[in-house]
Design an enzyme around this catalytic site. Structure first.
Site, PDB file in Angstrom:
ATOM      1  CB  CYS A   1     -41.142  30.852 124.142  1.00 29.02           C
ATOM      2  SG  CYS A   1     -40.535  31.475 122.564  1.00 29.02           S
TER       3      CYS A   1
ATOM      4  CB  CYS B   1     -46.104  26.580 125.588  1.00 29.99           C
ATOM      5  SG  CYS B   1     -47.535  26.803 124.515  1.00 29.99           S
TER       6      CYS B   1
ATOM      7  CB  CYS C   1     -41.762  27.098 119.397  1.00 30.02           C
ATOM      8  SG  CYS C   1     -41.812  25.406 120.041  1.00 30.02           S
TER       9      CYS C   1
ATOM     10  CG  HIS D   1     -10.986  19.366 115.629  1.00 30.19           C
ATOM     11  ND1 HIS D   1     -10.513  20.289 116.533  1.00 30.19           N
ATOM     12  CD2 HIS D   1     -11.416  20.078 114.559  1.00 30.19           C
ATOM     13  CE1 HIS D   1     -10.667  21.508 116.026  1.00 30.19           C
ATOM     14  NE2 HIS D   1     -11.196  21.411 114.828  1.00 30.19           N
TER      15      HIS D   1
ATOM     16  CB  CYS E   1     -13.349  24.662 110.914  1.00 29.07           C
ATOM     17  SG  CYS E   1     -12.470  24.816 112.504  1.00 29.07           S
TER      18      CYS E   1
END
Lengths: 158, 256
Positions: free
Chosen positions: B70, B73, B109, B176, B217
């Site tokens: 990685c 690049c 990638c 929430h 959850c």
């Protein structure tokens, strides 16, 4: 320092949560029959399948995290349980405020009182539930006997 | 007044008192934590989530099967990555005609550009790489664009967040959006924002990403979770990250 923190938090987390349901117990057998109920004037007046509830068992179910877990949201007079929630109103004294039939409807299907309620449906028709965990398909959260036990317990809270 | 209407009155009084206004301003889960957990998150050396970030850093510079890593690049330690862009994920992939999550992009990638070894979406290594990359953007403001081609995925995710699940039969937004700040068996409910993830869940004792947290959850709701990386979870993530717009990335957050 960090270790002490981690330790304290670990203790705390053990004490607090794990709402993770204990599925295994009733997973093997086929689901119990579902008993229909009828609402009259915001109450279910007849016990499910005419079962007789036991208040002592009801208290155990209401306090137990992997069973009713009512304490997650309500204050109940169970002194040995330290943690409770305040999403719902305290249930102390509910037996002197409400009829048994009305208490039964609250526990069976609170959405009949408030369609937007956050309180779980403990005995809604399994066919109306969405994407129930595979091992729990066809089952209500509490079975009919457990509902009657919890109802008997709440009715005894005078 | 009939008993019926007395009831209606009582019920609406109940609804008013137990349904706080819809949360309009996003608040980080951090703000609902116990002080000792906040302290732990802030301590870069003591934050247990950093173990995953460090593991991700090692993977980032590890050459793949075609001898590129990685870092070949994106620079050593990701120095050439645009952190503003990291805060925009999920983004729309014109080529694949679907939303691309940060972990999904990392997997392209890893699995194609550096030639593998191929990692699964649900693998620990993929999560570690995601934790490392998102950590680079810590403090950056989340800025997901859900206009245009992204809007149907946002709508689908919003619908999932408003769907009732499992035996418990309640929806994510009910806890929430309406009940943040209230106590759920000793735990303080937050808005369920995604800005701390990947983060360390101390109730699980490990680092989890947004998809793994949703599984948590759903399991508590006694529902059948979806696979990590599934279309449903990607839609959830589009909605949830956009819902966190304006909050800062906290990876690795410490959370319940």
């Amino acid at each position: 320092m960090q270790l002490i923190h981690l330790f304290r938090l670990a203790l705390l987390s053990l004490a607090i949560l794990s709402v993770t349901p204990a599925f295994a117990a009733d997973a093997e057998s086929t689901p119990p029959p579902y008993y229909k109920w009828k609402i009259e004037n915001y109450a279910i007046n007849s016990p499910l399948n005419n079962l007789i509830g036991d208040a002592k068992r009801g208290q155990e179910i209401a306090g137990n995290q992997s069973r009713g877990n009512c304490l997650a949201c309500h204050l109940l007079p169970i002194p040995e349980e330290q943690f409770f929630g305040n999403l719902g109103p305290p249930l102390t004294g509910i037996g002197s405020r409400q009829s048994v039939g009305m208490i039964r409807l609250h526990v069976v299907d609170q959405s009949r009182f408030n369609p937007e309620t956050v309180m779980p449906g403990y005995y809604r028709p399994p066919s109306q539930l969405n994407r129930v965990a595979k091992e729990l398909e066809g089952r209500t959260w509490l079975n009919a006997q457990e509902i009657e036990d919890v109802v008997a317990y709440l009715a005894s809270l005078k | 007044m009939s008993t019926q209407s007395i009831f209606c009155f009582l019920i609406s009084a109940l609804m008013l008192s137990f349904t706080p206004a819809h949360a309009e301003k996003p608040v980080s889960g951090y703000d609902y934590l116990l002080p000792e957990m906040q302290e732990m998150q802030d301590d870069e050396f003591g934050n247990p989530g950093m173990i995953a970030v460090d593991a991700g850093a090692a993977l980032f510079s590890k050459p793949g099967e075609n001898n590129k890593s990685c870092a070949s690049c994106h620079g050593d330690g990701g120095s050439k990555l645009d952190i503003k862009n990291i805060a925009r994920y999920p983004v729309y992939s014109i080529e694949l005609k679907k939303p691309m999550t940060l972990r999904g992009q990392i997997l392209i990638c890893q699995n194609e550009r550096i030639g593998g070894p191929a990692l699964e979406y649900a693998s620990e290594k993929a999560l570690q790489l995601e934790a490392f990359v998102r950590r680079l953007a810590v403090g950056e403001t989340i800025n997901v664009d859900v206009s245009g081609a992204m809007s149907p995925y946002y709508d689908a995710g919003k619908k999932l967040f408003h769907t009732r699940w499992g035996q418990v039969d309640i929806a994510c937004h009910q806890c929430h959006d309406y009940h943040a700040g209230r106590t759920f068996r000793g735990q303080i409910l937050s808005q369920g924002q995604s800005n701390g993830f990947p983060g360390y869940r101390y109730t699980a004792g490990k680092v989890v990403g947004t998809h793994e947290r949703i599984t948590g959850c759903l399991t508590n709701l006694r529902a059948e979770p979806y696979p990590i990386g599934s279309e449903e979870y990607i839609n959830f993530e589009v909605y949830m990250n956009a819902r966190s717009n304006g909050l800062q990335i906290e990876t690795p957050g410490i959370r319940y």
